[in-house]
Design a protein around this motif. Structure first.
Motif, PDB file in Angstrom:
ATOM      1  N   SER A 155       5.037   6.943 -11.254  1.00  0.00           N
ATOM      2  CA  SER A 155       4.234   6.074 -10.389  1.00  0.00           C
ATOM      3  C   SER A 155       4.099   6.729  -9.023  1.00  0.00           C
ATOM      4  CB  SER A 155       4.913   4.699 -10.249  1.00  0.00           C
ATOM      5  OG  SER A 155       4.187   3.861  -9.382  1.00  0.00           O
ATOM      6  N   GLY A 156       2.860   6.695  -8.473  1.00  0.00           N
ATOM      7  CA  GLY A 156       2.640   7.267  -7.163  1.00  0.00           C
ATOM      8  C   GLY A 156       1.995   8.639  -7.199  1.00  0.00           C
ATOM      9  N   LEU A 157       1.484   9.052  -8.364  1.00  0.00           N
ATOM     10  CA  LEU A 157       0.765  10.309  -8.453  1.00  0.00           C
ATOM     11  C   LEU A 157      -0.301  10.185  -9.536  1.00  0.00           C
ATOM     12  CD1 LEU A 157       1.892  11.809 -11.269  1.00  0.00           C
ATOM     13  CD2 LEU A 157       3.779  12.370  -9.755  1.00  0.00           C
ATOM     14  N   PRO A 158      -1.378  11.006  -9.475  1.00  0.00           N
ATOM     15  CA  PRO A 158      -1.628  12.002  -8.419  1.00  0.00           C
ATOM     16  C   PRO A 158      -2.061  11.398  -7.086  1.00  0.00           C
ATOM     17  CG  PRO A 158      -3.473  11.929  -9.934  1.00  0.00           C
ATOM     18  CD  PRO A 158      -2.418  11.036 -10.517  1.00  0.00           C
ATOM     19  N   THR A 159      -2.411  10.075  -7.099  1.00  0.00           N
ATOM     20  CA  THR A 159      -2.782   9.401  -5.851  1.00  0.00           C
ATOM     21  C   THR A 159      -1.560   8.673  -5.287  1.00  0.00           C
ATOM     22  OG1 THR A 159      -5.032   9.052  -6.692  1.00  0.00           O
ATOM     23  CG2 THR A 159      -4.320   7.701  -4.813  1.00  0.00           C
ATOM     24  N   PRO A 160      -1.148   8.948  -4.038  1.00  0.00           N
ATOM     25  CA  PRO A 160       0.021   8.280  -3.470  1.00  0.00           C
ATOM     26  C   PRO A 160      -0.152   6.756  -3.449  1.00  0.00           C
ATOM     27  CG  PRO A 160      -0.644  10.147  -2.115  1.00  0.00           C
ATOM     28  CD  PRO A 160      -1.731   9.949  -3.114  1.00  0.00           C
ATOM     29  N   ASN A 161       0.948   6.050  -3.596  1.00  0.00           N
ATOM     30  CA  ASN A 161       0.930   4.585  -3.642  1.00  0.00           C
ATOM     31  C   ASN A 161       2.222   4.080  -3.012  1.00  0.00           C
ATOM     32  OD1 ASN A 161       0.981   1.872  -4.274  1.00  0.00           O
ATOM     33  ND2 ASN A 161       0.373   2.148  -6.396  1.00  0.00           N
ATOM     34  N   LYS A 162       2.108   3.307  -1.932  1.00  0.00           N
ATOM     35  CA  LYS A 162       3.311   2.848  -1.228  1.00  0.00           C
ATOM     36  C   LYS A 162       4.160   1.905  -2.085  1.00  0.00           C
ATOM     37  CE  LYS A 162       0.854  -0.951   1.151  1.00  0.00           C
ATOM     38  NZ  LYS A 162       1.623  -2.032   0.535  1.00  0.00           N
ATOM     39  N   ASP A 163       3.552   1.275  -3.088  1.00  0.00           N
ATOM     40  CA  ASP A 163       4.286   0.353  -3.974  1.00  0.00           C
ATOM     41  C   ASP A 163       4.685   1.028  -5.273  1.00  0.00           C
ATOM     42  OD1 ASP A 163       2.069  -2.294  -2.948  1.00  0.00           O
ATOM     43  OD2 ASP A 163       4.070  -1.805  -2.182  1.00  0.00           O
ATOM     44  N   HIS A 164       4.883   2.354  -5.250  1.00  0.00           N
ATOM     45  CA  HIS A 164       5.152   3.081  -6.492  1.00  0.00           C
ATOM     46  C   HIS A 164       6.417   2.579  -7.194  1.00  0.00           C
ATOM     47  CE1 HIS A 164       8.238   5.578  -4.434  1.00  0.00           C
ATOM     48  NE2 HIS A 164       7.416   5.479  -3.384  1.00  0.00           N
ATOM     49  N   ALA A 165       7.492   2.304  -6.415  1.00  0.00           N
ATOM     50  CA  ALA A 165       8.738   1.865  -7.036  1.00  0.00           C
ATOM     51  C   ALA A 165       8.605   0.438  -7.589  1.00  0.00           C
ATOM     52  CB  ALA A 165       9.878   1.938  -6.029  1.00  0.00           C
ATOM     53  N   LEU A 166       7.962  -0.443  -6.821  1.00  0.00           N
ATOM     54  CA  LEU A 166       7.797  -1.834  -7.241  1.00  0.00           C
ATOM     55  C   LEU A 166       6.960  -1.919  -8.516  1.00  0.00           C
ATOM     56  CD1 LEU A 166       8.380  -4.786  -6.540  1.00  0.00           C
ATOM     57  CD2 LEU A 166       6.283  -4.789  -5.163  1.00  0.00           C
ATOM     58  N   ASN A 167       5.865  -1.166  -8.579  1.00  0.00           N
ATOM     59  CA  ASN A 167       5.021  -1.170  -9.778  1.00  0.00           C
ATOM     60  C   ASN A 167       5.782  -0.653 -10.998  1.00  0.00           C
ATOM     61  OD1 ASN A 167       2.847  -2.165  -8.348  1.00  0.00           O
ATOM     62  ND2 ASN A 167       1.953  -0.145  -7.955  1.00  0.00           N
ATOM     63  N   MET A 168       6.613   0.362 -10.795  1.00  0.00           N
ATOM     64  CA  MET A 168       7.375   0.909 -11.915  1.00  0.00           C
ATOM     65  C   MET A 168       8.383  -0.109 -12.437  1.00  0.00           C
ATOM     66  SD  MET A 168       7.804   3.488 -13.899  1.00  0.00           S
ATOM     67  CE  MET A 168       7.265   5.027 -13.157  1.00  0.00           C
ATOM     68  N   VAL A 169       9.059  -0.813 -11.541  1.00  0.00           N
ATOM     69  CA  VAL A 169      10.041  -1.821 -11.957  1.00  0.00           C
ATOM     70  C   VAL A 169       9.361  -2.961 -12.714  1.00  0.00           C
ATOM     71  CG1 VAL A 169      11.635  -3.590 -11.093  1.00  0.00           C
ATOM     72  CG2 VAL A 169      11.722  -1.258 -10.177  1.00  0.00           C
ATOM     73  N   LYS A 170       8.197  -3.384 -12.241  1.00  0.00           N
ATOM     74  CA  LYS A 170       7.455  -4.438 -12.947  1.00  0.00           C
ATOM     75  C   LYS A 170       7.109  -3.998 -14.368  1.00  0.00           C
ATOM     76  CE  LYS A 170       5.327  -6.534  -8.821  1.00  0.00           C
ATOM     77  NZ  LYS A 170       4.043  -6.775  -8.101  1.00  0.00           N
ATOM     78  N   ALA A 171       6.650  -2.768 -14.504  1.00  0.00           N
ATOM     79  CA  ALA A 171       6.306  -2.256 -15.830  1.00  0.00           C
ATOM     80  C   ALA A 171       7.552  -2.169 -16.714  1.00  0.00           C
ATOM     81  CB  ALA A 171       5.646  -0.882 -15.701  1.00  0.00           C
ATOM     82  N   ALA A 172       8.674  -1.715 -16.138  1.00  0.00           N
ATOM     83  CA  ALA A 172       9.912  -1.592 -16.915  1.00  0.00           C
ATOM     84  C   ALA A 172      10.360  -2.956 -17.437  1.00  0.00           C
ATOM     85  CB  ALA A 172      11.009  -0.962 -16.048  1.00  0.00           C
ATOM     86  N   LYS A 173      10.270  -3.987 -16.605  1.00  0.00           N
ATOM     87  CA  LYS A 173      10.661  -5.327 -17.052  1.00  0.00           C
ATOM     88  C   LYS A 173       9.775  -5.787 -18.216  1.00  0.00           C
ATOM     89  CE  LYS A 173      11.699  -8.637 -14.172  1.00  0.00           C
ATOM     90  NZ  LYS A 173      13.062  -8.917 -14.628  1.00  0.00           N
ATOM     91  N   GLU A 174       8.487  -5.524 -18.127  1.00  0.00           N
ATOM     92  CA  GLU A 174       7.594  -5.924 -19.222  1.00  0.00           C
ATOM     93  C   GLU A 174       7.918  -5.172 -20.508  1.00  0.00           C
ATOM     94  OE1 GLU A 174       3.472  -6.405 -18.985  1.00  0.00           O
ATOM     95  OE2 GLU A 174       3.447  -7.293 -16.971  1.00  0.00           O
ATOM     96  N   MET A 175       8.300  -3.905 -20.380  1.00  0.00           N
ATOM     97  CA  MET A 175       8.663  -3.130 -21.573  1.00  0.00           C
ATOM     98  C   MET A 175       9.897  -3.728 -22.259  1.00  0.00           C
ATOM     99  SD  MET A 175       8.155   0.849 -20.470  1.00  0.00           S
ATOM    100  CE  MET A 175       6.524   1.560 -20.201  1.00  0.00           C
ATOM    101  N   VAL A 176      10.910  -4.040 -21.451  1.00  0.00           N
ATOM    102  CA  VAL A 176      12.129  -4.635 -22.008  1.00  0.00           C
ATOM    103  C   VAL A 176      11.814  -5.974 -22.669  1.00  0.00           C
ATOM    104  CG1 VAL A 176      14.380  -5.610 -21.430  1.00  0.00           C
ATOM    105  CG2 VAL A 176      13.657  -3.449 -20.395  1.00  0.00           C
TER     106      VAL A 176
END
Length: 593
Positions: free
Chosen positions: A475-496
């Motif tokens: 998350s956060g590439l190739p375009t930088p995103n200040k919410d990269h960590a938050l978006n990744m955690v949200k996706a991880a929770k949905e996967m689980v």
């Protein structure tokens, strides 16, 4: 390139009188030792020495050699004999490497290194470090390979084991040869060659001759290359070392292809493939199939080239996946192979177009209107094929990367300072896969990964790759995103949550427990290769994220300290201590609640 001398370093022992002055693996010796083993009359150290020699000399049946190594490890542990425990792990690593199980081979070599250090065995420590470097070299990790080669060489110079020192020098030179740094490669080969010559170590001399021949082949001196490789092959045929011969045969194929002798080049490549199949050498089967694909493409036989290329893809993937997931490799490599298929289709289409245009030119005066309509139809078809190619490219690369590639013909590597990387893994996948029908296993893995693809698309994440049952995204590439960590955690929770829901469904799909690891930090991103591009990321952040995943628990999301600091205001987390990361120091970990 040759990655095998570690298998021949075994020192003196009870059964050395059976070996005499010969060097290298000897199947006849192995057959004789089997007779002694079957008598079951040896005990304690002599029994351990017999198992070591059995594992070492069993070159025809690698699985049997592996079984002897496992038995040696087991008995050494029972007898608390660490020197033979070290030797057992060394033989296990050698057999696993030859069988293509590189991750298991690396694990065995690290246990070998740990045991050697515990007993203060400098020679063994140097040998284990060199074996670890070999695995990193095979997996194209040049930095780690040279790090461990240099450590091995420094330690072995302090010992009297000249053969191990020469082997490490030669393999380090081989690493430079892979990177086309020919001057450095020759420096290492010259020193190792002098040591092998002085010790009259026949198999070492053969490998050194072969490697020098490969240097000459790369710099265009085919006569010297052929002379050195032929002499190396002659020696290795006497020693029945077909692993190395199959590699040198590929170089002979290159030499004759450059001479314009296509028939001889093909015969060398086919002989290499046959040797790989007879002796179960997956690396050689993979490389020989690729070489045959290239040779047939150069001769204009596109259909035969495509068939060998497909076999190359299958064997390439089998080196890093569980055996029962080879059918999954068939499905997922179809996407990669489709790039090759597009080239074949366009070439055939071009030939058909030329014939059609010739016909239309003859009757152009009478059927001018028809010709114009037909040309317009072909134009639309080409545009459709072009759009199809662009769609496939966007499935492989991020849109910004694909645009840069089309504009400039290349993509520059870019460093991103704020990226979050996630790894997922199914718990006990290898064990469970042995109990599940291959077709059902393939269907199940595809089901889970399609769902993961949809989830990460929802949060704007970038899929990097899948390796067996492991799924990696960023998350956060190739375009930088200040919410990269938050978006990744949200996706991880949905996967689980998705994996948990599947477990409650009454269907025929295999059910798995999943663990997740996440870390945030800087990475370098780009694409590698000139064909079948792959977008990938590198850096210590990737290694730490992988360690977060391996340190996680079933159903849990394990966060590093840096990721936790990014999302702590949004989620409750549980501190769970620190973990030591290789080359990275100590890292705090948190479970996402």
């Amino acid at each position: 390139m040759i990655r095998k001398l570690k298998a021949f370093l075994f020192g003196t022992g009870f059964f050395c009188f059976l070996i005499g002055n010969s060097f290298g693996q000897d199947q006849k010796v192995a057959d004789s030792l089997v007779y002694i083993f079957d008598q079951d009359i040896l005990r304690d150290t002599m029994q351990l020495e017999l198992l070591r020699n059995l594992s070492f000399h069993e070159g025809r049946d690698l699985q049997k050699g592996l079984q002897y190594a496992e038995e040696l490890i087991k008995l050494s542990q029972e007898q608390n004999n660490n020197i033979y425990l070290y030797r057992g792990y060394l033989q296990k690593g050698n057999k696993k490497r030859l069988l293509g199980s590189l991750e298991e081979a690396l694990d065995a070599f690290f246990k070998c290194l740990e045991t050697a250090r515990q007993i203060g065995y400098s020679q063994g420590e140097g040998t284990a470090l060199s074996a670890i470097a070999d695995i990193y070299s095979i997996t194209d990790n040049h930095a780690n390979a040279m790090l461990y080669y240099r450590q091995a060489i420094d330690i072995l110079r302090t010992t009297e084991d000249s053969i191990s020192l020469a082997s490490a020098l030669m393999n380090a030179g081989d690493e430079f040869l892979k990177r086309q740094e020919f001057d450095s490669a020759l420096v290492y080969f010259e020193e190792s060659g002098l040591i092998f010559e002085k010790a009259d170590y026949l198999i070492g001399k053969a490998y050194n001759l072969g490697n020098i021949g490969m240097v000459y082949a790369n710099i265009g001196n085919n006569n010297l290359a052929e002379a050195n490789i032929n002499e190396a092959t002659r020696i290795l045929e006497e020693l029945e070392d077909f692993y190395a011969i199959s590699i040198y045969l590929i170089y002979m194929a290159d030499i004759y292809m450059e001479k314009g002798d296509k028939s001889t080049a093909l015969s060398y490549a086919k002989r290499s493939l046959d040797l790989g199949k007879v002796y179960g050498l997956k690396e050689q089967i993979r490389d020989a199939n690729l070489k045959l694909s290239e040779l047939y493409e150069q001769t204009g036989n596109i259909e035969e080239s495509f068939n060998y290329y497909r076999d190359h893809i299958i064997y390439r993937d089998s080196l890093s996946n569980v055996e029962t997931v080879q059918n999954l490799a068939d499905l997922r490599t179809d996407f990669e192979v489709s790039q090759k298929q597009i080239e074949v289709d366009l070439l055939n289409q071009e030939k058909r177009n030329q014939r059609t245009i010739m016909v239309y030119l003859i009757i152009i005066v009478i059927l001018g209107a028809i010709i114009l309509a037909t040309l317009f139809w072909y134009y639309k078809k080409i545009q459709k094929e072009k759009k199809k190619s662009e769609t496939l490219l966007l499935n492989i690369l991020p849109s910004e990367t694909a645009a840069e590639l089309k504009l400039n013909g290349k993509v520059d590597a870019v460093k991103s300072n704020s990226v979050t990387v996630m790894f997922t893994d199914f718990v006990d996948f290898s064990k469970k896969s042995e109990l599940i029908e291959p077709e059902k296993l393939v269907k199940g893995i595809d089901f889970y990964f399609k769902a993961f693809d949809e989830i990460i698309s929802k949060y704007g994440l970038e899929k990097i790759k899948t390796i067996g049952d492991s799924y990696m995204c960023a998350s956060g590439l190739p375009t930088p995103n200040k919410d990269h960590a938050l978006n990744m955690v949200k996706a991880a929770k949905e996967m689980v949550e998705f994996v948990e829901r599947v477990k409650n469904l009454n269907n025929e799909l295999p059910h798995f427990e999943m663990r997740i690891g996440i870390h945030s930090g800087p990475v370098v991103a780009g694409i590698v290769g000139i064909k079948k591009w792959q977008f990938d990321i590198w850096g210590n952040t990737v290694n730490i994220a992988s360690r977060m995943e391996s340190a996680s628990l079933p159903g849990k999301i394990n966060l590093s300290e840096t990721t936790y600091q990014e999302i702590k205001s949004h989620y409750t987390c549980e501190y769970r201590g620190e973990i030591q990361v290789k080359n990275g120091g100590s890292f705090k970990m948190y479970f996402l609640s």
